[in-house]
Write an enzyme that holds these catalytic residues in place. Structure first.
Site, PDB file in Angstrom:
ATOM      1  N   LYS A  22       0.819  -1.207   0.000  1.00  0.00           N
ATOM      2  CA  LYS A  22       0.000   0.000   0.000  1.00  0.00           C
ATOM      3  C   LYS A  22       0.871   1.283   0.000  1.00  0.00           C
ATOM      4  CE  LYS A  22      -4.168  -1.855   0.083  1.00  0.00           C
ATOM      5  NZ  LYS A  22      -4.155  -3.328  -0.020  1.00  0.00           N
TER       6      LYS A  22
HETATM    7  C1  LIG Z   1      -5.537  -4.126   0.712  1.00  0.00           C
HETATM    8  C2  LIG Z   1      -6.982  -3.973   0.763  1.00  0.00           C
HETATM    9  C3  LIG Z   1      -7.761  -4.429   1.843  1.00  0.00           C
HETATM   10  C4  LIG Z   1      -7.239  -5.291   2.940  1.00  0.00           C
HETATM   11  O1  LIG Z   1      -6.098  -4.890   3.523  1.00  0.00           O
HETATM   12  P1  LIG Z   1      -5.055  -5.919   4.175  1.00  0.00           P
HETATM   13  O2  LIG Z   1      -4.238  -5.011   5.033  1.00  0.00           O
HETATM   14  O3  LIG Z   1      -4.256  -6.531   3.073  1.00  0.00           O
HETATM   15  O4  LIG Z   1      -5.828  -6.905   4.967  1.00  0.00           O
HETATM   16  C5  LIG Z   1      -9.112  -4.128   1.852  1.00  0.00           C
HETATM   17  N1  LIG Z   1      -9.690  -3.451   0.863  1.00  0.00           N
HETATM   18  C6  LIG Z   1      -8.991  -3.022  -0.197  1.00  0.00           C
HETATM   19  C7  LIG Z   1      -9.687  -2.232  -1.263  1.00  0.00           C
HETATM   20  C8  LIG Z   1      -7.623  -3.289  -0.304  1.00  0.00           C
HETATM   21  O5  LIG Z   1      -6.946  -2.889  -1.381  1.00  0.00           O
END
Ligand SMILES: *Cc1c(COP(=O)(O)O)cnc(C)c1O
Length: 398
Positions: free
Chosen positions: A186
């Site tokens: 992210k």
């Molecule tokens: C990455 C993501 C999540 C979940 O996040 P994690 O930290 O990987 O559990 C939820 N929603 C969206 C749109 C994402 O891109």
């Protein structure tokens, strides 16, 4: 999007400060920790940056969504309206609580179509959950009005959109609750981590307790704390929070690079006939983590993606056949398959997604390509990438 591309001295300093104390736990150990509280510090910084009263740091974005729903009292049989283009975490978090994910169509914003949302509302609907996929948002004004009219909660999944805004407010801060992910890819990362933001003190308190086994966090002595309700362990560790604290301090630096790189690539293809761009609702500003654009049809999009891949341009997504992000390939959801038996109520209430009609979304997903915007590209890499993308797209369209 990925903040891991630019780890530096600040991340190392923060991590070392935690290792120096030996305390990796975010709660307690007051005597040992030399007054270092990385999770708490990051929560204060995040709430400040997002202009909300409260932030709760947790172990992942998926956990954040689950906790956000639980903290507002969403549970068994409640319906949550969400888009059919998202990450699997959206319905995982809902199903974890015994609630029902009600998937609806997207429009040319690539997230919730307000008309489709309104049509899906039933007496059991509790929450509308827009997902700001690839850095941009739905028409949040329209969704807020629907929520107010029907007495529903607005929960923003801003996991891919930290730093974007809508009518001057940070994405995530517009709903009753907003969620972020700080996983390894992210815009800012903790390795694994996530957060909930809200202005509601009750939700904050619930989230704090629920993510730590229901501990009430009132005593100085952890052993003496009681458990007003059931909870789980969705805590973040101090090590993860230390990385995130450094990355959050650099968010604006990352966003500026993302915007520059996005703009360069957008300009390279903007005048090619047949190329149009994702609609950003009026008053919205993306976080520029992806450049999403439309081609004339599925075949053209497929051909452009293939040509980009063959020319060595990585990070180009064509969503229609994507395993992780679009309903077409979510066989486990359609078949209602878990490891153990799902609760009978969930099996009965979960719509038959084998039969559901998502042709309106297929139309957009089939034509959309999204280019991942990285922040580690050098000037030369950016320049040659932009030129290559232009040549490839033009070549296919000619
Ligand atoms: C990455 C993501 C999540 C979940 O996040 P994690 O930290 O990987 O559990 C939820 N929603 C969206 C749109 C994402 O891109």
């Amino acid at each position: 999007m990925p903040g891991f591309e630019l780890f530096g001295d600040l991340e190392r300093k923060e991590v070392n400060e935690v290792l120096d104390t030996g305390v990796l736990m975010r709660y307690g150990f007051d005597a040992m920790r030399k007054d270092r509280w990385k999770a708490r510090e990051m929560e204060a910084a995040l709430a400040d940056r997002m202009q909300t009263e409260h932030a709760q740091l947790v172990s992942s974005g998926t956990a954040a969504l689950t906790i956000a729903l639980a903290s507002a009292g969403v549970g068994a049989g409640d319906e949550v309206i969400m888009p059919c283009f998202t990450f699997v975490a959206s319905f995982e978090s809902i199903l974890a609580l015994g609630a029902i994910p009600v998937l609806v169509d997207i429009d040319d914003t690539l997230t919730l179509d307000p008309d489709a949302v309104e049509k899906a509302i039933t007496p059991n609907t509790k929450v509308i959950m827009p997902v700001h996929m690839c850095g941009s948002m739905a028409d949040l004004n329209a969704l807020r009005m629907i929520c107010d009219k029907h007495g529903l909660l607005l929960l923003e999944d801003a996991c891919q959109a930290i730093g974007g805004s809508y009518k001057g407010k940070p994405l995530g801060s517009i709903g009753d609750l907003g969620c972020f992910s700080f996983d390894y890819v992210k815009t800012i990362t903790c390795g694994e981590g996530g957060a909930i933001i809200t202005n509601n003190p009750e939700y904050k308190k619930n989230a704090d307790h629920y993510s730590d086994h229901g501990h009430d966090h009132i005593g100085k002595d952890r052993g003496a704390e009681t458990h007003p309700f059931l909870g789980y362990n969705f805590r973040i560790s101090e090590l993860n929070a230390a990385v995130g604290l450094a990355q959050l301090a650099r968010l604006d630096e990352f966003l500026a690079i993302q915007k520059r790189n996005y703009t360069k690539i957008r300009e390279a293809i903007t005048d090619i006939p047949g190329v149009t761009f994702r609609r950003v609702p009026e008053g919205g500003e993306e976080n520029y983590s992806f450049l999403s654009f439309f081609l004339e049809d599925f075949e053209t999009a497929k051909a452009v993606q293939k040509a980009l891949d063959e020319s060595g341009v990585d990070g180009c997504m064509h969503w229609l056949d994507n395993n992780w992000h679009y309903i077409k390939k979510w066989e486990h959801l359609k078949n209602k398959t878990s490891l153990g038996k799902l609760p009978q109520e969930v099996i009965e209430k979960l719509p038959d997604y084998h039969q559901a009609d998502f042709s309106a979304s297929d139309h957009w997903m089939g034509r959309t390509l999204s280019l991942l915007i990285k922040i580690g590209w050098s000037e030369e890499e950016l320049q040659s990438r932009a030129e290559k993308i232009r040549a490839v797209v033009q070549g296919v369209m000619a």
